[in-house]
Write a protein that holds these residues in place. Structure first.
Motif, PDB file in Angstrom:
ATOM      1  N   THR A   1       0.854  -1.230   0.030  1.00  0.00           N
ATOM      2  CA  THR A   1       0.206   0.188   0.102  1.00  0.00           C
ATOM      3  C   THR A   1       1.138   1.579  -0.177  1.00  0.00           C
ATOM      4  OG1 THR A   1      -2.009  -1.361   0.984  1.00  0.00           O
ATOM      5  CG2 THR A   1      -1.446   1.327   1.026  1.00  0.00           C
TER       6      THR A   1
ATOM      7  N   ARG B   1       2.024   2.164  -3.789  1.00  0.00           N
ATOM      8  CA  ARG B   1       1.454   2.515  -4.758  1.00  0.00           C
ATOM      9  C   ARG B   1       1.241   3.816  -4.381  1.00  0.00           C
ATOM     10  NH1 ARG B   1      -4.010  -0.747  -2.674  1.00  0.00           N
ATOM     11  NH2 ARG B   1      -4.981   1.271  -4.414  1.00  0.00           N
ATOM     12  N   ARG B   2       1.450   4.250  -2.750  1.00  0.00           N
ATOM     13  CA  ARG B   2       1.267   5.652  -2.656  1.00  0.00           C
ATOM     14  C   ARG B   2       2.789   6.670  -2.807  1.00  0.00           C
ATOM     15  NH1 ARG B   2       0.134   4.922   2.508  1.00  0.00           N
ATOM     16  NH2 ARG B   2      -1.781   5.184   2.550  1.00  0.00           N
TER      17      ARG B   2
ATOM     18  N   TRP C   1       2.611   6.535  -6.950  1.00  0.00           N
ATOM     19  CA  TRP C   1       0.881   6.674  -7.762  1.00  0.00           C
ATOM     20  C   TRP C   1       0.944   6.951  -9.094  1.00  0.00           C
ATOM     21  CZ3 TRP C   1      -2.287  10.352  -9.862  1.00  0.00           C
ATOM     22  CH2 TRP C   1      -3.333   9.639  -9.731  1.00  0.00           C
ATOM     23  N   PRO C   2       1.241   6.462  -9.904  1.00  0.00           N
ATOM     24  CA  PRO C   2      -0.264   5.478 -10.676  1.00  0.00           C
ATOM     25  C   PRO C   2       0.288   4.615 -10.896  1.00  0.00           C
ATOM     26  CG  PRO C   2      -0.498   6.803 -12.775  1.00  0.00           C
ATOM     27  CD  PRO C   2       0.648   7.930 -11.456  1.00  0.00           C
TER      28      PRO C   2
ATOM     29  N   TYR D   1       1.232   1.148  -9.350  1.00  0.00           N
ATOM     30  CA  TYR D   1       0.673   0.828  -9.567  1.00  0.00           C
ATOM     31  C   TYR D   1      -0.374   0.313  -9.393  1.00  0.00           C
ATOM     32  CZ  TYR D   1       5.754  -1.301  -9.084  1.00  0.00           C
ATOM     33  OH  TYR D   1       6.779  -1.139  -9.173  1.00  0.00           O
ATOM     34  N   GLU D   2      -1.695   0.981  -9.697  1.00  0.00           N
ATOM     35  CA  GLU D   2      -2.935   1.470  -9.439  1.00  0.00           C
ATOM     36  C   GLU D   2      -3.840  -0.087 -10.250  1.00  0.00           C
ATOM     37  OE1 GLU D   2      -4.249   3.062  -6.914  1.00  0.00           O
ATOM     38  OE2 GLU D   2      -2.476   1.952  -6.675  1.00  0.00           O
ATOM     39  N   ASP D   3      -3.022  -1.192 -11.084  1.00  0.00           N
ATOM     40  CA  ASP D   3      -3.152  -1.908 -12.623  1.00  0.00           C
ATOM     41  C   ASP D   3      -4.173  -2.575 -11.154  1.00  0.00           C
ATOM     42  OD1 ASP D   3      -4.174  -4.051 -13.174  1.00  0.00           O
ATOM     43  OD2 ASP D   3      -3.418  -3.416 -15.386  1.00  0.00           O
TER      44      ASP D   3
ATOM     45  N   SER E   1      -3.612  -3.728  -6.951  1.00  0.00           N
ATOM     46  CA  SER E   1      -4.036  -2.824  -6.336  1.00  0.00           C
ATOM     47  C   SER E   1      -5.258  -3.674  -5.270  1.00  0.00           C
ATOM     48  CB  SER E   1      -4.482  -1.753  -6.585  1.00  0.00           C
ATOM     49  OG  SER E   1      -5.259  -1.485  -8.140  1.00  0.00           O
ATOM     50  N   ASP E   2      -5.689  -4.991  -6.350  1.00  0.00           N
ATOM     51  CA  ASP E   2      -6.805  -5.406  -6.073  1.00  0.00           C
ATOM     52  C   ASP E   2      -6.187  -5.750  -4.489  1.00  0.00           C
ATOM     53  OD1 ASP E   2      -8.835  -7.048  -5.112  1.00  0.00           O
ATOM     54  OD2 ASP E   2      -9.213  -8.035  -7.475  1.00  0.00           O
TER      55      ASP E   2
ATOM     56  N   GLN F   1      -1.099  -6.796   0.146  1.00  0.00           N
ATOM     57  CA  GLN F   1      -1.354  -5.324  -0.124  1.00  0.00           C
ATOM     58  C   GLN F   1       0.202  -4.657   1.640  1.00  0.00           C
ATOM     59  OE1 GLN F   1      -2.295  -3.028  -2.420  1.00  0.00           O
ATOM     60  NE2 GLN F   1      -1.984  -5.222  -3.287  1.00  0.00           N
TER      61      GLN F   1
END
Length: 337
Positions: free
Chosen positions: A53, A56-57, A60-61, A63-65, A69-70, A76
């Motif tokens: 997490t 990702r922050r 960004w962006p 790793y927003e696929d 991100s799921d 995470q």
């Protein structure tokens, strides 16, 4: 994901690779305890890897696929960021396999299932070139056992042996929090805490085999146009085996270790590449008058040791930090020279 899954199976089911004349068998040994690293409390600010997490922050962006991100598809927590290491090493493994004809296993000191693989003859008998990535946080207490040191010493008596050591950075040693903040601002990576000390395992190995080198700091390399890392200053007259033949630079990483030679008479250790530092950002090392740091070292054979010992940070073998023809030439040299 195929290469990653294949590499992990070697911790549980070892399949020896037959020596092939002229084609070196290459292995990677990661000195961490995966459970100890993945289990670090995210509430603790220092001496841990980032959670996915946090990655990702900060990135960004990128790793927003949903595949990243799921939370139902990719972890995470800290374990998620550890999985990125395996993915990032896969291109190096594939490159080496194409060059040598041998798959490149990745051994973990302690793997996801808690299985312990010591660095002993079970690993070394199947290896000509061994990379040891010193990515264990010192707080996890990874220590080289005397039997492991003896096994490495025996491995290095082979004239064809090659040991490539990559103790990672040593950030925030000072007890002065203001100094830690200066170091943090120097490298500029929000994912690295104010204190992050690595490679307790390799420090023990180096003491045991008598190599006077220590990882220090986390220094930001200077860059040139298009944010590419500046070329290193190579000492080519000492590079008798051509490790840096055709190589002018590695890849850019925000915090690289300085490999300090600690012996009073350091002639046995050849510093082959010194990397210019980004001096636009203050750091205690540059304030002491240094403008470069030791990036690549070679300890030639001596006495009963017929093998070579080299120092190069593990990030040089990671696709997370880019690469080009110069870097691939370096990889080729290490596994063929």
């Amino acid at each position: 994901m195929t290469e990653v899954a294949t590499a992990r199976t070697y911790n549980q089911r070892h399949v020896p690779r037959a020596p092939t004349r002229g084609r070196r068998r290459v292995s990677i040994y990661v000195s961490w305890s995966y459970p100890a690293e993945a289990g670090r409390d995210p509430a603790g600010l220092d001496n841990r890897f980032s959670t996915m997490t946090e990655v990702r922050r900060a990135a960004w962006p990128a790793y927003e696929d949903p595949k990243w991100s799921d939370p139902l598809r990719f972890q995470q927590g800290v374990a998620g960021s550890l999985e990125l290491f395996f993915l990032a090493w896969a291109p190096f493994q594939q490159f080496v396999q194409e060059v040598t004809g041998h798959p490149v296993p990745v051994y973990q000191r302690i793997d996801q299932a808690g299985s312990h693989t010591p660095l002993d003859e079970r690993v070394l008998a199947d290896t000509d070139t061994l990379f040891v990535f010193g990515l264990d946080h010192m707080v996890t207490g990874q220590e080289a056992a005397p039997a492991e040191v003896e096994a490495l010493q025996a491995f290095l008596t082979r004239e064809d042996a090659r040991l490539v050591l990559g103790p990672h950075h040593e950030v925030g040693v000072s007890e002065d929090l203001k100094v830690r903040e200066v170091e943090y601002r120097h490298h500029g990576d929000p994912l690295v805490p104010r204190q992050q000390r690595f490679a307790g395992y390799l420090r023990g190995v180096l003491h045991g085999i008598g190599v006077p080198v220590e990882n220090r700091y986390g220094l930001r390399p200077a860059v040139r146009e298009h944010h590419r890392i500046a070329p290193f200053a190579a000492v080519r007259d000492l590079d008798a085996k051509g490790w840096l033949e055709g190589v002018t630079h590695f890849n850019f990483h925000q915090h690289m270790p300085h490999y300090a030679v600690t012996a009073e008479e350091p002639a046995a250790v050849h510093v082959l590449a010194r990397q210019p530092i980004d001096t636009s950002r203050p750091h205690p090392f540059t304030e002491a008058g240094n403008t470069t740091f030791n990036m690549f070292l070679w300890v030639p054979p001596a006495d009963e040791r017929g093998g070579d010992i080299l120092f190069a940070d593990s990030t040089i073998f990671s696709s997370l930090f880019g690469g080009d023809e110069s870097l691939r030439t370096f990889w080729h040299n290490l596994v063929t020279k």
